[in-house]
Enzyme design. Sequence first.
Site, short mmCIF file in Angstrom:
data_model
loop_
_atom_site.label_atom_id
_atom_site.label_comp_id
_atom_site.label_asym_id
_atom_site.label_seq_id
_atom_site.Cartn_x
_atom_site.Cartn_y
_atom_site.Cartn_z
N PRO A 1 0.59 -1.21 -0.20
CA PRO A 1 0.13 -0.33 -0.39
C PRO A 1 0.67 1.43 0.10
O PRO A 1 2.05 1.56 0.81
CB PRO A 1 -1.05 -0.02 1.13
CG PRO A 1 0.03 -1.17 2.31
CD PRO A 1 0.45 -2.52 1.01
N ASN B 1 7.92 -5.65 -1.39
CA ASN B 1 7.85 -4.75 -0.94
C ASN B 1 6.06 -4.66 0.41
O ASN B 1 5.76 -3.53 -0.99
CB ASN B 1 8.46 -3.55 -0.97
CG ASN B 1 8.44 -2.09 -0.39
OD1 ASN B 1 7.82 -2.29 1.67
ND2 ASN B 1 9.08 -1.21 -1.03
N GLU C 1 12.33 -10.04 1.07
CA GLU C 1 11.73 -8.68 1.60
C GLU C 1 12.57 -7.58 1.03
O GLU C 1 13.86 -7.57 0.99
CB GLU C 1 11.36 -9.24 2.78
CG GLU C 1 10.54 -7.93 3.40
CD GLU C 1 10.19 -7.53 4.55
OE1 GLU C 1 10.85 -8.88 5.47
OE2 GLU C 1 9.68 -6.85 5.19
N HIS D 1 13.25 -3.23 1.29
CA HIS D 1 12.22 -1.78 1.97
C HIS D 1 13.38 -1.12 1.68
O HIS D 1 14.07 -1.08 1.35
CB HIS D 1 11.95 -1.46 4.05
CG HIS D 1 11.32 -2.41 4.32
ND1 HIS D 1 10.04 -2.79 3.91
CD2 HIS D 1 11.36 -3.63 4.57
CE1 HIS D 1 9.70 -3.48 4.46
NE2 HIS D 1 10.68 -4.77 4.94
N ARG E 1 13.66 3.98 12.07
CA ARG E 1 12.82 4.54 12.36
C ARG E 1 11.52 4.74 13.40
O ARG E 1 12.53 3.83 14.25
CB ARG E 1 12.25 4.27 10.54
CG ARG E 1 12.25 4.99 9.10
CD ARG E 1 12.13 4.39 7.83
NE ARG E 1 10.70 5.70 8.05
CZ ARG E 1 10.38 5.96 7.10
NH1 ARG E 1 9.56 4.68 6.27
NH2 ARG E 1 9.32 6.60 7.93
O1 CA2 Z 1 10.85 1.45 3.24
C1 CA2 Z 1 9.62 1.20 2.88
O2 CA2 Z 1 10.29 0.40 1.68
C2 CA2 Z 1 8.77 1.20 3.71
O3 CA2 Z 1 8.02 -0.79 2.66
C3 CA2 Z 1 7.59 1.71 2.42
C4 CA2 Z 1 6.19 2.25 3.02
C5 CA2 Z 1 6.64 1.98 5.10
O4 CA2 Z 1 5.04 2.47 5.85
C6 CA2 Z 1 7.23 1.02 5.52
O5 CA2 Z 1 6.83 0.91 6.70
C7 CA2 Z 1 8.70 1.35 5.14
C8 CA2 Z 1 5.63 3.22 3.11
C9 CA2 Z 1 5.14 3.54 1.43
C10 CA2 Z 1 4.58 5.10 1.11
O6 CA2 Z 1 4.97 5.24 0.38
C11 CA2 Z 1 4.60 6.50 0.38
C12 CA2 Z 1 5.51 7.19 -0.37
C13 CA2 Z 1 4.64 8.53 -1.08
C14 CA2 Z 1 3.94 9.85 -0.92
C15 CA2 Z 1 3.66 8.97 1.22
C16 CA2 Z 1 4.03 7.35 1.59
#
Ligand code: CA2
Length: 140
Positions: free
Chosen positions: A4, A68, A92, A94, A101
């Site tokens: 998501p 991811n 996996e 990220h 974080r």
């Molecule tokens: O670091 C990663 O790849 C994450 O999987 C990205 C997820 C986050 O919830 C995980 O903790 C780490 C979030 C993706 C959302 O990305 C956005 C990008 C731009 C604007 C808003 C959200």
Amino acid sequence: MNGPNLNLLGSREPEVYGYDTLDDIKGRCEALGSELGFQVDFRQSNSEGEMVNWIQEARTDHAGIIINPAAYSHTSIAILDSLLASEIPIIEVHLSNIHQRESYRQHSYVSKAAKGVICGLGAQGYDLAMRAMAQLLEKK
Ligand code: CA2
């Protein structure tokens, strides 16, 4: 497979996730896939159930999963269970270093099913995961 909100990449929080859009990452994965002799099926979903369905299907028609899971990493036992049942190698990825974080991002349920985890290297993490997957599948 991307979880998501990753469709929003490139639009906000570039200091955390970088400037690449998900389409840029898809293009890079497809290019590297043809170099490595892979067919890449690049997907993104905002729905946990859809991801579970895709993971169940991958068991029969995909050689491995690079995932991811985004925020579902930290919450979804359903995605973990489907990955554990998949019987194909899982890596996996990220973009950010989740261990630097917020505390709620520092644990990933999905990691229990993963052969390896790459985090903190931005979009390059997808390239590294693909090269690692190529080696895992070669050794099979
Ligand atoms: O670091 C990663 O790849 C994450 O999987 C990205 C997820 C986050 O919830 C995980 O903790 C780490 C979030 C993706 C959302 O990305 C956005 C990008 C731009 C604007 C808003 C959200």
